[in-house]
Design a protein around this motif. Sequence first.
Motif, PDB file in Angstrom:
ATOM      1  N   LEU A   1      19.275  34.352 -21.755  1.00  0.00           N
ATOM      2  CA  LEU A   1      18.745  35.553 -22.403  1.00  0.00           C
ATOM      3  C   LEU A   1      19.684  36.036 -23.505  1.00  0.00           C
ATOM      4  N   THR A   2      20.951  35.621 -23.427  1.00  0.00           N
ATOM      5  CA  THR A   2      21.896  35.928 -24.500  1.00  0.00           C
ATOM      6  C   THR A   2      22.525  34.624 -24.966  1.00  0.00           C
ATOM      7  N   HIS A   3      22.866  34.576 -26.221  1.00  0.00           N
ATOM      8  CA  HIS A   3      23.474  33.373 -26.788  1.00  0.00           C
ATOM      9  C   HIS A   3      24.895  33.234 -26.246  1.00  0.00           C
ATOM     10  N   PRO A   4      25.256  32.049 -25.777  1.00  0.00           N
ATOM     11  CA  PRO A   4      26.588  31.858 -25.199  1.00  0.00           C
ATOM     12  C   PRO A   4      27.738  32.073 -26.181  1.00  0.00           C
ATOM     13  N   MET A   5      27.449  32.034 -27.468  1.00  0.00           N
ATOM     14  CA  MET A   5      28.497  32.233 -28.466  1.00  0.00           C
ATOM     15  C   MET A   5      28.248  33.519 -29.263  1.00  0.00           C
ATOM     16  N   ALA A   6      27.539  34.473 -28.655  1.00  0.00           N
ATOM     17  CA  ALA A   6      27.247  35.733 -29.339  1.00  0.00           C
ATOM     18  C   ALA A   6      28.540  36.452 -29.702  1.00  0.00           C
ATOM     19  N   GLY A   7      28.512  37.138 -30.819  1.00  0.00           N
ATOM     20  CA  GLY A   7      29.683  37.871 -31.279  1.00  0.00           C
ATOM     21  C   GLY A   7      30.414  37.071 -32.338  1.00  0.00           C
ATOM     22  N   SER A   8      31.316  37.725 -33.005  1.00  0.00           N
ATOM     23  CA  SER A   8      32.017  37.071 -34.112  1.00  0.00           C
ATOM     24  C   SER A   8      33.355  36.473 -33.692  1.00  0.00           C
ATOM     25  N   LEU A   9      33.706  36.608 -32.415  1.00  0.00           N
ATOM     26  CA  LEU A   9      34.982  36.075 -31.947  1.00  0.00           C
ATOM     27  C   LEU A   9      34.830  34.639 -31.476  1.00  0.00           C
TER      28      LEU A   9
ATOM     29  N   GLY B   1      16.242  37.731 -10.419  1.00  0.00           N
ATOM     30  CA  GLY B   1      15.815  37.878 -11.804  1.00  0.00           C
ATOM     31  C   GLY B   1      16.930  37.536 -12.762  1.00  0.00           C
ATOM     32  N   LYS B   2      17.487  38.579 -13.357  1.00  0.00           N
ATOM     33  CA  LYS B   2      18.548  38.407 -14.338  1.00  0.00           C
ATOM     34  C   LYS B   2      19.910  38.345 -13.646  1.00  0.00           C
ATOM     35  N   THR B   3      20.776  37.502 -14.172  1.00  0.00           N
ATOM     36  CA  THR B   3      22.130  37.348 -13.656  1.00  0.00           C
ATOM     37  C   THR B   3      23.097  37.374 -14.831  1.00  0.00           C
TER      38      THR B   3
ATOM     39  N   LYS C   1      34.142  36.418 -21.920  1.00  0.00           N
ATOM     40  CA  LYS C   1      32.781  36.047 -22.292  1.00  0.00           C
ATOM     41  C   LYS C   1      31.847  36.485 -21.180  1.00  0.00           C
ATOM     42  N   SER C   2      30.700  36.993 -21.571  1.00  0.00           N
ATOM     43  CA  SER C   2      29.632  37.350 -20.637  1.00  0.00           C
ATOM     44  C   SER C   2      28.330  36.788 -21.174  1.00  0.00           C
ATOM     45  N   VAL C   3      27.531  36.224 -20.280  1.00  0.00           N
ATOM     46  CA  VAL C   3      26.252  35.620 -20.650  1.00  0.00           C
ATOM     47  C   VAL C   3      25.218  36.071 -19.635  1.00  0.00           C
ATOM     48  N   ILE C   4      24.016  36.382 -20.119  1.00  0.00           N
ATOM     49  CA  ILE C   4      22.928  36.773 -19.221  1.00  0.00           C
ATOM     50  C   ILE C   4      21.898  35.650 -19.167  1.00  0.00           C
ATOM     51  N   VAL C   5      21.517  35.306 -17.930  1.00  0.00           N
ATOM     52  CA  VAL C   5      20.484  34.303 -17.700  1.00  0.00           C
ATOM     53  C   VAL C   5      19.396  34.920 -16.832  1.00  0.00           C
ATOM     54  N   GLU C   6      18.237  34.284 -16.836  1.00  0.00           N
ATOM     55  CA  GLU C   6      17.121  34.766 -16.022  1.00  0.00           C
ATOM     56  C   GLU C   6      16.414  33.572 -15.388  1.00  0.00           C
TER      57      GLU C   6
END
Length: 130
Positions: free
Chosen positions: A48-56, A2-4, A64-69
Amino acid sequence: MGKTIVTNNSKVYNKYKDLYELVYLEDGNYTDVLYNTRDFIHKGFKLLTHPMAGSLKPNQTPYKSVIVEMCGKTDYESVELIENSIDAALKFLSIKKTPDRNEKILNDFKTVDLSIIENVVKNPMFNMHK
């Protein structure tokens, strides 16, 4: 499958290693996470999450952490998003490299990255997402 979570952050790894599939790039950098995420997308996963999420910016934090499904097909929106994120990261890093930081500051950056993932995972819609 599922999610990774793809991460180079030990705090994310330690918190979620028993709850989700996790790719831990212990010695990886920010762009290594993006490239590994791209590999998943090309194997039928979607972001599932934006690869550039956050203000940094990529040249401010090494973590960096990214969630995919798994979705079983090529998600072209995810392909475009990860490619644009890689280009942006390389652009930022070509202007200014990520500086060496002391352990306290590195720990703070890990905490910021972890909090982004925690906010996604604790959302009730996250576990309903299909």
